[in-house]
Scaffold this active site. Structure first.
Site, short mmCIF file in Angstrom:
data_model
loop_
_atom_site.label_atom_id
_atom_site.label_comp_id
_atom_site.label_asym_id
_atom_site.label_seq_id
_atom_site.Cartn_x
_atom_site.Cartn_y
_atom_site.Cartn_z
N ASN A 183 1.67 -4.76 3.20
CA ASN A 183 0.48 -5.11 2.42
C ASN A 183 -0.28 -3.82 2.17
O ASN A 183 -0.96 -3.30 3.06
CB ASN A 183 -0.36 -6.12 3.23
CG ASN A 183 -1.67 -6.45 2.55
OD1 ASN A 183 -1.88 -6.09 1.38
ND2 ASN A 183 -2.56 -7.13 3.26
N LYS B 220 -2.77 -3.35 0.32
CA LYS B 220 -4.21 -3.58 0.08
C LYS B 220 -4.65 -2.76 -1.14
O LYS B 220 -3.87 -2.58 -2.06
CB LYS B 220 -5.03 -3.27 1.33
CG LYS B 220 -4.46 -3.99 2.56
CD LYS B 220 -5.38 -4.01 3.74
CE LYS B 220 -4.70 -4.73 4.89
NZ LYS B 220 -5.55 -4.93 6.05
N HIS C 163 -5.29 -14.19 2.94
CA HIS C 163 -5.53 -13.07 3.84
C HIS C 163 -6.97 -13.13 4.34
O HIS C 163 -7.88 -13.51 3.59
CB HIS C 163 -5.26 -11.74 3.12
CG HIS C 163 -5.23 -10.58 4.05
ND1 HIS C 163 -6.37 -9.98 4.51
CD2 HIS C 163 -4.20 -9.93 4.65
CE1 HIS C 163 -6.04 -9.00 5.35
NE2 HIS C 163 -4.73 -8.96 5.45
N GLU D 103 -9.13 -10.97 4.69
CA GLU D 103 -10.09 -10.21 3.87
C GLU D 103 -10.51 -11.02 2.65
O GLU D 103 -11.65 -10.92 2.19
CB GLU D 103 -9.47 -8.86 3.48
CG GLU D 103 -9.43 -7.91 4.68
CD GLU D 103 -8.29 -6.91 4.67
OE1 GLU D 103 -7.68 -6.65 3.62
OE2 GLU D 103 -7.97 -6.38 5.78
N GLU E 130 -2.23 -13.56 11.64
CA GLU E 130 -2.89 -12.26 11.71
C GLU E 130 -4.25 -12.40 12.38
O GLU E 130 -5.25 -12.72 11.70
CB GLU E 130 -3.11 -11.70 10.30
CG GLU E 130 -1.83 -11.44 9.54
CD GLU E 130 -2.05 -10.39 8.46
OE1 GLU E 130 -1.36 -9.37 8.51
OE2 GLU E 130 -2.93 -10.57 7.60
N GLY F 281 -6.21 -3.67 11.26
CA GLY F 281 -6.79 -2.36 10.97
C GLY F 281 -7.59 -1.77 12.12
O GLY F 281 -8.30 -0.78 11.95
N SER G 135 -2.18 -4.41 13.12
CA SER G 135 -1.88 -3.15 13.79
C SER G 135 -0.43 -3.05 14.30
O SER G 135 -0.18 -2.51 15.37
CB SER G 135 -2.88 -2.89 14.93
OG SER G 135 -4.18 -2.75 14.41
P1 PGA Z 1 -2.92 -3.59 9.61
O1 PGA Z 1 -3.15 -4.75 8.49
O2 PGA Z 1 -1.43 -3.54 9.86
O3 PGA Z 1 -3.47 -2.36 9.00
O4 PGA Z 1 -3.66 -4.04 10.83
C1 PGA Z 1 -2.40 -5.93 8.48
C2 PGA Z 1 -2.84 -6.83 7.37
O5 PGA Z 1 -4.05 -6.89 7.08
O6 PGA Z 1 -2.02 -7.50 6.74
#
Ligand code: PGA
Length: 249
Positions: free
Chosen positions: A9, A11, A94, A96, A166, A172, A212
């Site tokens: 992803n 983003k 997601h 976000e 997730e 992140g 992560s």
């Molecule tokens: P990350 O993000 O691996 O940077 O923690 C995962 C995601 O948001 O899909």
């Protein structure tokens, strides 16, 4: 048997040229034939990726789509146009999107239905924030997220979906769920699918862990019996890291 999947992803990161370079490095690498590799690029990159780079076994995904195929929805992206660009998967729900854009359970359900209608398969995300986990209500919330959106779909629609668990506190942050925590939640999610759609569907649906995931922890996470792969954010922006994760089964 669930397919193994590693999805990156990206983003809202990379210039188009950087995205093409990244995708190229992944495509020319020696990829395991039993892992589906998905690149969820920004919308702005999809045309170039489809034209110049992508073919099986690397799939391209969008990070979101709208519920309608056309109309007066300024700034939105049509699923049928994504399909026309060669997109085969779309991330829906997601955290976000849920938190910054207030996407409701019903809206997420309708997006999945709209995507499936044009032949795009959803990667449906669920996950709890730290407060919910600390209050011990994470299973309750995950069940609610899944039942209110994904389980509103028919049997034949859910069959085409991937689930990504997730935990928001791991996205992140550099803090990853332990393999035991991931396994516990994945087994729980699979049991929800089994209760609603039967054991065969539960066995065959891919459930990815996200939050992560790095080359250093992917192997242990992917070795859990109910973890079928990962949805990777930060580490998907570096070809070597992403390739190392793809080879962590
Ligand atoms: P990350 O993000 O691996 O940077 O923690 C995962 C995601 O948001 O899909």
């Amino acid at each position: 048997m669930a397919r193994k999947v590693v999805a990156g992803n990206w983003k809202m990161n990379t210039f188009v040229s950087e995205g093409i370079e990244l995708a190229n490095k992944i495509k020319v690498a020696d990829l395991p034939s039993d892992v589906d590799v998905i690149l969820a690029a920004p919308y702005t990159h999809l045309y170039a990726l489809q034209r110049e780079i992508i073919s099986y076994p690397v799939f391209i995904a969008a990070q979101n789509c709208h519920t309608h195929e056309s109309g007066a929805f300024t700034g939105e992206i049509s699923p049928i146009v994504l399909r026309d660009l060669g997109v085969t998967q779309v991330i829906i729900g997601h955290s976000e999107r849920r938190s910054y854009f207030n996407e409701s359970y019903e809206f997420l359900r309708d997006k999945m239905i709209a995507a499936l209608k044009v032949g795009i398969n959803p990667i449906f995300c669920c996950g709890e924030d730290l407060g919910i986990r600390e209050a011990g209500k994470h299973k309750e919330l995950i069940a609610e997220q899944i039942k209110s959106s994904l389980f509103q779909l028919s049997d034949s629609q859910v069959k085409k979906c991937i689930i990504a668990y997730e935990p928001v506190w791991a996205i992140g942050t550099g803090v990853t769920a332990s393999p035991e925590q991931a396994q516990e939640m994945h087994a729980f999610i699979r049991s929800l699918v089994a209760d609603k759609f039967g054991p065969e569907m539960a066995q065959n649906i891919s459930i990815l862990y996200g939050g992560s995931v790095k080359p250093g922890n992917a192997k242990e996470l992917f070795s859990q019996p109910d973890v079928d792969g990962g949805l990777i954010g930060g580490a998907a922006l570096d070809a070597d890291s992403f390739l190392s994760i793809i080879n962590s089964f």
